[in-house]
Design a protein around this motif. Structure first.
Motif, PDB file in Angstrom:
ATOM      1  N   ASN A 276     -60.606 -19.597 -95.329  1.00  0.00           N
ATOM      2  CA  ASN A 276     -60.747 -20.682 -96.317  1.00  0.00           C
ATOM      3  C   ASN A 276     -59.433 -21.439 -96.537  1.00  0.00           C
ATOM      4  OD1 ASN A 276     -59.366 -19.019 -98.197  1.00  0.00           O
ATOM      5  ND2 ASN A 276     -61.312 -18.068 -98.823  1.00  0.00           N
ATOM      6  N   LEU A 277     -58.321 -20.904 -95.998  1.00  0.00           N
ATOM      7  CA  LEU A 277     -57.049 -21.622 -96.105  1.00  0.00           C
ATOM      8  C   LEU A 277     -57.033 -22.865 -95.214  1.00  0.00           C
ATOM      9  CD1 LEU A 277     -54.521 -18.631 -96.058  1.00  0.00           C
ATOM     10  CD2 LEU A 277     -55.283 -19.928 -98.043  1.00  0.00           C
ATOM     11  N   HIS A 278     -57.974 -22.937 -94.247  1.00  0.00           N
ATOM     12  CA  HIS A 278     -58.001 -24.087 -93.326  1.00  0.00           C
ATOM     13  C   HIS A 278     -58.266 -25.418 -94.032  1.00  0.00           C
ATOM     14  CE1 HIS A 278     -57.248 -22.439 -89.450  1.00  0.00           C
ATOM     15  NE2 HIS A 278     -58.310 -21.659 -89.399  1.00  0.00           N
TER      16      HIS A 278
ATOM     17  N   LEU B 149     -46.831 -25.236 -90.797  1.00  0.00           N
ATOM     18  CA  LEU B 149     -45.522 -24.678 -91.155  1.00  0.00           C
ATOM     19  C   LEU B 149     -44.701 -24.528 -89.869  1.00  0.00           C
ATOM     20  CD1 LEU B 149     -46.653 -21.771 -93.508  1.00  0.00           C
ATOM     21  CD2 LEU B 149     -45.307 -23.758 -94.211  1.00  0.00           C
ATOM     22  N   PRO B 150     -43.924 -25.542 -89.512  1.00  0.00           N
ATOM     23  CA  PRO B 150     -43.157 -25.462 -88.255  1.00  0.00           C
ATOM     24  C   PRO B 150     -42.228 -24.244 -88.196  1.00  0.00           C
ATOM     25  CG  PRO B 150     -43.138 -27.692 -89.128  1.00  0.00           C
ATOM     26  CD  PRO B 150     -43.769 -26.841 -90.179  1.00  0.00           C
ATOM     27  N   ASP B 151     -41.745 -23.792 -89.339  1.00  0.00           N
ATOM     28  CA  ASP B 151     -40.836 -22.627 -89.343  1.00  0.00           C
ATOM     29  C   ASP B 151     -41.571 -21.301 -89.188  1.00  0.00           C
ATOM     30  OD1 ASP B 151     -38.823 -24.379 -89.687  1.00  0.00           O
ATOM     31  OD2 ASP B 151     -38.630 -24.071 -91.865  1.00  0.00           O
ATOM     32  N   GLN B 152     -42.867 -21.294 -89.490  1.00  0.00           N
ATOM     33  CA  GLN B 152     -43.672 -20.073 -89.319  1.00  0.00           C
ATOM     34  C   GLN B 152     -44.905 -20.469 -88.492  1.00  0.00           C
ATOM     35  OE1 GLN B 152     -43.288 -19.714 -93.740  1.00  0.00           O
ATOM     36  NE2 GLN B 152     -43.761 -17.581 -93.301  1.00  0.00           N
ATOM     37  N   PRO B 153     -44.678 -20.712 -87.195  1.00  0.00           N
ATOM     38  CA  PRO B 153     -45.714 -21.368 -86.378  1.00  0.00           C
ATOM     39  C   PRO B 153     -47.021 -20.589 -86.231  1.00  0.00           C
ATOM     40  CG  PRO B 153     -43.882 -20.614 -85.005  1.00  0.00           C
ATOM     41  CD  PRO B 153     -43.460 -20.411 -86.417  1.00  0.00           C
ATOM     42  N   GLU B 154     -47.019 -19.306 -86.603  1.00  0.00           N
ATOM     43  CA  GLU B 154     -48.253 -18.518 -86.473  1.00  0.00           C
ATOM     44  C   GLU B 154     -49.141 -18.611 -87.713  1.00  0.00           C
ATOM     45  OE1 GLU B 154     -47.872 -15.032 -84.163  1.00  0.00           O
ATOM     46  OE2 GLU B 154     -47.167 -16.778 -83.019  1.00  0.00           O
ATOM     47  N   CYS B 155     -48.562 -19.046 -88.841  1.00  0.00           N
ATOM     48  CA  CYS B 155     -49.271 -18.929 -90.129  1.00  0.00           C
ATOM     49  C   CYS B 155     -49.984 -20.225 -90.511  1.00  0.00           C
ATOM     50  CB  CYS B 155     -48.280 -18.599 -91.247  1.00  0.00           C
ATOM     51  SG  CYS B 155     -47.444 -17.055 -90.992  1.00  0.00           S
ATOM     52  N   ILE B 156     -51.110 -20.050 -91.213  1.00  0.00           N
ATOM     53  CA  ILE B 156     -51.807 -21.196 -91.813  1.00  0.00           C
ATOM     54  C   ILE B 156     -51.234 -21.376 -93.212  1.00  0.00           C
ATOM     55  CG2 ILE B 156     -54.053 -22.138 -92.497  1.00  0.00           C
ATOM     56  CD1 ILE B 156     -55.315 -19.872 -90.725  1.00  0.00           C
ATOM     57  N   PRO B 157     -50.785 -22.572 -93.568  1.00  0.00           N
ATOM     58  CA  PRO B 157     -50.285 -22.746 -94.939  1.00  0.00           C
ATOM     59  C   PRO B 157     -51.417 -22.878 -95.958  1.00  0.00           C
ATOM     60  CG  PRO B 157     -50.029 -24.796 -93.708  1.00  0.00           C
ATOM     61  CD  PRO B 157     -50.635 -23.786 -92.753  1.00  0.00           C
ATOM     62  N   TYR B 158     -51.111 -22.608 -97.215  1.00  0.00           N
ATOM     63  CA  TYR B 158     -52.052 -22.841 -98.326  1.00  0.00           C
ATOM     64  C   TYR B 158     -51.597 -24.110 -99.038  1.00  0.00           C
ATOM     65  CZ  TYR B 158     -53.637 -22.333-103.217  1.00  0.00           C
ATOM     66  OH  TYR B 158     -54.155 -22.559-104.463  1.00  0.00           O
ATOM     67  N   ARG B 159     -52.461 -25.127 -99.036  1.00  0.00           N
ATOM     68  CA  ARG B 159     -52.106 -26.402 -99.663  1.00  0.00           C
ATOM     69  C   ARG B 159     -53.277 -26.904-100.510  1.00  0.00           C
ATOM     70  NH1 ARG B 159     -47.931 -25.140 -98.103  1.00  0.00           N
ATOM     71  NH2 ARG B 159     -46.469 -26.107 -96.653  1.00  0.00           N
TER      72      ARG B 159
ATOM     73  N   LEU C 133     -53.505 -25.633 -90.601  1.00  0.00           N
ATOM     74  CA  LEU C 133     -53.626 -24.824 -89.376  1.00  0.00           C
ATOM     75  C   LEU C 133     -52.250 -24.336 -88.963  1.00  0.00           C
ATOM     76  CD1 LEU C 133     -54.198 -27.225 -86.332  1.00  0.00           C
ATOM     77  CD2 LEU C 133     -53.406 -27.973 -88.555  1.00  0.00           C
ATOM     78  N   SER C 134     -52.249 -23.404 -88.012  1.00  0.00           N
ATOM     79  CA  SER C 134     -50.957 -22.893 -87.544  1.00  0.00           C
ATOM     80  C   SER C 134     -50.260 -24.008 -86.759  1.00  0.00           C
ATOM     81  CB  SER C 134     -51.149 -21.651 -86.678  1.00  0.00           C
ATOM     82  OG  SER C 134     -51.647 -22.016 -85.405  1.00  0.00           O
ATOM     83  N   HIS C 135     -48.938 -23.973 -86.769  1.00  0.00           N
ATOM     84  CA  HIS C 135     -48.196 -25.012 -86.057  1.00  0.00           C
ATOM     85  C   HIS C 135     -48.425 -24.885 -84.547  1.00  0.00           C
ATOM     86  CE1 HIS C 135     -45.446 -28.329 -86.129  1.00  0.00           C
ATOM     87  NE2 HIS C 135     -44.711 -27.774 -85.176  1.00  0.00           N
TER      88      HIS C 135
ATOM     89  N   TYR D  19     -45.436 -15.941 -98.647  1.00  0.00           N
ATOM     90  CA  TYR D  19     -45.906 -16.692 -99.823  1.00  0.00           C
ATOM     91  C   TYR D  19     -46.639 -17.977 -99.425  1.00  0.00           C
ATOM     92  CZ  TYR D  19     -45.454 -19.626-104.009  1.00  0.00           C
ATOM     93  OH  TYR D  19     -45.690 -20.462-105.066  1.00  0.00           O
ATOM     94  N   HIS D  20     -47.841 -18.166-100.000  1.00  0.00           N
ATOM     95  CA  HIS D  20     -48.658 -19.351 -99.754  1.00  0.00           C
ATOM     96  C   HIS D  20     -48.927 -19.595 -98.268  1.00  0.00           C
ATOM     97  CE1 HIS D  20     -48.438 -21.544-103.910  1.00  0.00           C
ATOM     98  NE2 HIS D  20     -48.920 -20.320-103.989  1.00  0.00           N
ATOM     99  N   THR D  21     -49.108 -18.485 -97.531  1.00  0.00           N
ATOM    100  CA  THR D  21     -49.522 -18.606 -96.130  1.00  0.00           C
ATOM    101  C   THR D  21     -50.589 -17.547 -95.851  1.00  0.00           C
ATOM    102  OG1 THR D  21     -48.149 -16.941 -95.022  1.00  0.00           O
ATOM    103  CG2 THR D  21     -47.083 -19.050 -95.520  1.00  0.00           C
TER     104      THR D  21
END
Ligand SMILES: [Zn+2]
Length: 443
Positions: free
Chosen positions: A98-100, A124-134, A146-148, A330-332
């Motif tokens: 659901n973070l997508h 999140l370019p600095d955490q390319p594997e993670c989906i951000p929460y926005r 989505l992941s970077h 946090y928030h990913t």
């Protein structure tokens, strides 16, 4: 059955704290898949699951209600969302995480070029594997997270975006559980419950508050307790606006957040800085035998911002582990069920219990024999003279309690001045009370 008084020693005998940690983890696992937001069915479903454990009242506040300088927003709900490529393959799927979806995305169905799609993508370019929460609560738009790495792999194509959501007049939902104690003076325990699939921030806080409420309800308590399960910021603003007349009962409060990670315990002081809750939490952490950190109040973070706004200035701090924004998960999507552990939930729960234990017992007493020391030996209270083995710490504790029970010092003041742990001082006071060497302060 309600037990006599809250006493951490008794409580620890009746509870297996490790089991509670596991139960908290179980509740978090059950709530994890639900898509929560600041309004909508996700928060209702969540509160109904909590209601199976604690009889929370569920309140519904109509959208459009003015709450101080804010307005309760429209209610947002979502059923499905995805992005298809030109071959009809789902390349982003809300049903997988659901973070997508950007929280509060408006409904949409249209074909877009890669360039247009990119304007609505968050990574999140600095955490390319993670989906951000926005989220975008107060500006109507749509978007996907989505992941970077996936973002970099997107090809020039025609895409179809689909978001089956609704943003309509409706309600803001929150949960409240009031546990009546001996007095109307209250302890407030507040947690935010507006995040989708994120564990430490803040399913951990919801689980801790739920189990704290469940277990406190077994005791006769001197304070009344108010538990709030509210959407962050707008929830506390709404509660404060609608319940302003109740706020003068709040004598102590804690915001519960981020209590399941492996980091050390962190306490953010109330705006007052030297409120009783600040002293109690610092005392408990100091005697916990574990590393900890104390932070001064700042006007950002969680709902303590609202409780500690100058018009309220309530004695509310925030007891957490690693603070918001200070852990990379946090928030990913990495703030998931692997990031939190039941042992850390147990440790946080135990510290909350210790804090409430001190608050409940932190009274003032009067030495009934203030001119010189009373003769403890003839009462069996000194060394082995009375045939009773009393450990030297108990003796020190008794002497401190007798010396400082002059009406000016609480038991916590005495614990702090003596350097002894609160429970030693409390036990000494109970012994002295039994021998009529101490009496309750009339206050
Ligand atoms: Zn958050």
């Amino acid at each position: 059955m309600r037990l006599e008084v809250l006493n951490i020693d008794d409580l620890k005998k009746t509870l297996n704290l490790d089991d509670i940690g596991q139960e908290m983890y179980g509740l978090i696992s059950k709530l994890y898949p639900i898509c929560r937001s600041i309004t909508g069915n996700g928060i209702r479903e969540t509160l109904n699951i909590i209601k199976e454990l604690v009889p929370v009242d569920i309140h519904e506040v109509p959208a459009g209600t003015r709450v101080f300088d804010w307005t309760v927003p429209k209610e947002w709900n979502i059923k499905d969302a995805y992005v298809l490529n030109s071959k009809g393959k789902k390349i982003i799927d809300f049903k997988k995480s659901n973070l997508h979806v950007l929280g509060y995305s408006v409904p949409i169905q249209k074909k877009v070029s890669l360039a247009e799609l990119k304007e609505h993508l968050f990574t999140l370019p600095d955490q390319p594997e993670c989906i951000p929460y926005r989220t975008s609560y107060y500006k109507e738009t749509w978007g996907f997270c989505l992941s970077h790495n996936q973002f970099l792999s997107l090809e020039d194509d025609e895409y179809e975006v689909f978001i089956d959501s609704s943003l309509e007049e409706g309600y803001l939902t929150y949960g409240e559980y009031y546990l009546k104690g001996e007095t109307e003076d209250e302890v407030l325990i507040s947690c935010h419950c507006c995040h989708p699939s994120l564990c430490n921030d803040n399913l951990s806080g919801m689980a801790l508050a739920t189990f704290l409420a469940k277990f406190l309800s077994r005791f006769s308590l001197s304070y009344s307790y108010r538990f709030l399960f509210i959407p962050g910021s707008i929830g506390s603003i709404t509660w404060l606006a609608l319940n302003e007349s109740k706020t003068n009962h709040i004598k102590h409060g804690l915001v519960v957040a981020c209590v399941g990670d492996s980091g050390k315990s962190t306490y953010k002081k109330s705006r007052q800085g030297d409120a009783e809750i600040d002293k109690v939490v610092i005392h408990v952490l100091k005697h916990s035998g574990k590393d900890y950190e104390i932070m001064d109040f700042s006007p950002y973070g969680y709902d303590e911002r609202q409780y500690c706004s100058p018009g309220f200035n309530l004695p509310v701090g925030c007891l957490m582990r690693t603070p918001h924004g200070c852990f990379p998960e946090y928030h990913t999507s990495a703030d998931n069920l692997d990031f939190i552990k039941s042992e850390f939930l147990t440790d946080s729960f135990s510290k909350y219990l210790s804090v409430l234990n001190v608050l409940e017992a932190n009274k003032k007493y009067l030495n009934t024999n203030p001119k010189c020391e009373p003769q403890l030996g003839k009462r069996g209270l000194y060394g082995a003279i009375g045939g009773q083995k009393i450990n030297p710490f108990n003796q020190f504790a008794m002497l401190w309690v007798l010396n400082l029970s002059d009406g000016d010092h609480t038991l916590l003041d005495i614990a702090e001045r003596s350097g002894l742990e609160f429970d030693l001082i409390r036990n000494a006071a109970e012994l002295l009370l039994k021998h009529n060497l101490l009496k309750e302060h009339p206050e």
